[in-house]
Design a protein around this motif. Sequence first.
Motif, PDB file in Angstrom:
ATOM      1  N   VAL A 188      43.515 121.970  55.826  1.00 38.05           N
ATOM      2  CA  VAL A 188      44.287 120.729  55.930  1.00 38.05           C
ATOM      3  C   VAL A 188      44.746 120.540  57.372  1.00 38.05           C
ATOM      4  O   VAL A 188      45.326 121.444  57.959  1.00 38.05           O
ATOM      5  CB  VAL A 188      45.524 120.773  55.001  1.00 38.05           C
ATOM      6  N   VAL A 189      44.452 119.382  57.937  1.00 32.62           N
ATOM      7  CA  VAL A 189      44.942 119.047  59.269  1.00 32.62           C
ATOM      8  C   VAL A 189      46.078 118.054  59.101  1.00 32.62           C
ATOM      9  O   VAL A 189      45.938 117.037  58.418  1.00 32.62           O
ATOM     10  CB  VAL A 189      43.824 118.402  60.129  1.00 32.62           C
ATOM     11  N   GLU A 190      47.222 118.380  59.712  1.00 35.30           N
ATOM     12  CA  GLU A 190      48.358 117.477  59.607  1.00 35.30           C
ATOM     13  C   GLU A 190      48.250 116.396  60.681  1.00 35.30           C
ATOM     14  O   GLU A 190      48.068 116.695  61.851  1.00 35.30           O
ATOM     15  CB  GLU A 190      49.642 118.289  59.795  1.00 35.30           C
ATOM     16  N   VAL A 191      48.356 115.162  60.243  1.00 34.97           N
ATOM     17  CA  VAL A 191      48.250 114.033  61.171  1.00 34.97           C
ATOM     18  C   VAL A 191      49.536 113.218  61.102  1.00 34.97           C
ATOM     19  O   VAL A 191      49.943 112.778  60.026  1.00 34.97           O
ATOM     20  CB  VAL A 191      47.054 113.119  60.793  1.00 34.97           C
ATOM     21  N   ARG A 192      50.178 113.033  62.245  1.00 38.83           N
ATOM     22  CA  ARG A 192      51.389 112.209  62.304  1.00 38.83           C
ATOM     23  C   ARG A 192      50.985 110.804  62.721  1.00 38.83           C
ATOM     24  O   ARG A 192      50.430 110.596  63.807  1.00 38.83           O
ATOM     25  CB  ARG A 192      52.370 112.780  63.325  1.00 38.83           C
ATOM     26  N   SER A 193      51.268 109.845  61.858  1.00 35.64           N
ATOM     27  CA  SER A 193      50.826 108.474  62.126  1.00 35.64           C
ATOM     28  C   SER A 193      51.915 107.675  62.832  1.00 35.64           C
ATOM     29  O   SER A 193      53.019 108.159  63.044  1.00 35.64           O
ATOM     30  CB  SER A 193      50.437 107.798  60.817  1.00 35.64           C
ATOM     31  N   LYS A 194      51.575 106.467  63.177  1.00 37.91           N
ATOM     32  CA  LYS A 194      52.523 105.497  63.769  1.00 37.91           C
ATOM     33  C   LYS A 194      53.228 106.083  65.002  1.00 37.91           C
ATOM     34  O   LYS A 194      54.440 105.978  65.140  1.00 37.91           O
ATOM     35  CB  LYS A 194      53.534 105.031  62.714  1.00 37.91           C
TER      36      LYS A 194
END
Length: 438
Positions: free
Chosen positions: A320-326
Amino acid sequence: MSTIAAVATGPAPGGVGIIRLSGPEAVRAARQVAPGLPAQLRPRFAHLARFVDRSGALLDEGLILHFPAPASYTGEDVVELHAHGSPRLLSLLLGELLATGHARLAGPGEFTRRAWLNGRVALQAAEGVADLVAADSEAAVRAAAAQVAGALSAQLGPVVDGLRALHADVEAVLSFPDESEGAEEGLCRRLAQVHGGVAQLCERARQGRVVRRGARVVLVGPPNAGKSTLFNRMLGEERALVDEAPGTTRDALEARLELGGLSVTLVDTAGLREAPGRVEALGVQRARAEVAAADLVLLVLPPGEDAGGWRGELGAAAPVVEVRSKRDLAAAGPGSGGAAWVSGLSGEGVAGLLEQVRVRLTGYGTAGAVSITGERHAECLFRAAQALDRAREAHVVSTLEVVAGELGLALAALLDITGEDASEALLDEVFRRFCIGK
Ligand SMILES: Nc1nc2c(ncn2[C@@H]2O[C@H](COP(=O)(O)OP(=O)(O)OP(=O)(O)O)[C@@H](O)[C@H]2O)c(=O)[nH]1
Ligand SMILES: [Mg+2]
């Protein structure tokens, strides 16, 4: 050996179409559909030929090449008829060749099978040929080409040699315990070494799987996290609907992209929540199924959302790769524990994220450097690794007999890759994957 014939080129119209014959009667059959050839065919020379049916009516003009045994693809007498690439013409011409009674229709992979039988190619290289023909991405082409060129054999060779020597020594200790004192000590180290070699090959096989089948990369997260916006941005087109209302995406939506030569299917899913509506609930179910089938999961979270809980909640088997959006809305910059920071709206960080995805899928090399793409090879390697795991355990808790037995199983698994001691059933299995004419 009978003489076999088949159309070697694809079933669509093209500039040139090739029929291939292999076997002792190849020249004789070819002469019957191409009268007027010189009495002596020059090896590997393109003779101009008129192709006719049995009544003597002209079908086409083309070329005939003779590759005398043993210097041919199959190691037998091979003749190629190059005509115009009309599927209808080629099937007529093939029919005429079969009607001569000197040749029969080849089965799938039969040319390559003969090449292997005559020692012209190694089994794993022959399988590389099938992979090359079936390759649907640049990475798959490069990996298959490497396999045909013997990359797998080169990597496998030293590991097989090491294991073979180790197995022989253990058997020697068992048979002549008096003369082999002290051999036990080196055993542990050598076991670890062979195990390491096989483990490394297994790792490449896992990457190879992704190269061959392509990878499924799934975007998940809470509603309104910006998944669909990011999905569109990664694809470079407006595929998914985006709206400020949470719960916009209902169905899972997928699209293909090529990443560093790797075929990737990117999947957008419904935001995960205790769903209010029935349709959205179905979408959430589907999202969970996608996570379960993923090769890589991108967990998309808006700034401020806690990641730990979500990771546990997903229960994904894949990394799982954590992606921070916005990113454009976030007050604080990057720095929170290795997450990728992106803005689907502005595109910031998206190129970096794509690169991160590529690296996670193929390891730190290019996809083209992956050399083990065959599922069968992967399966043999995994089987060898398991036997070596058991051998190492047995070395600690059990007898040397058990270690020897497991080493023998591991060796047999590796030899299945090269086809040494291969059974008919195994060969049938291998060549069944080929198309006719290959
Ligand atoms: N400022 C800003 N707004 C964004 C960004 N990405 C998405 N949004 C906005 O956030 C809202 C939701 O975006 P979507 O892409 O539909 O989010 P989603 O995760 O697909 O939502 P669901 O399909 O409902 O689960 C929309 O109003 C977008 O315009 C971003 O990077 N920056
Ligand atoms: Mg969406």
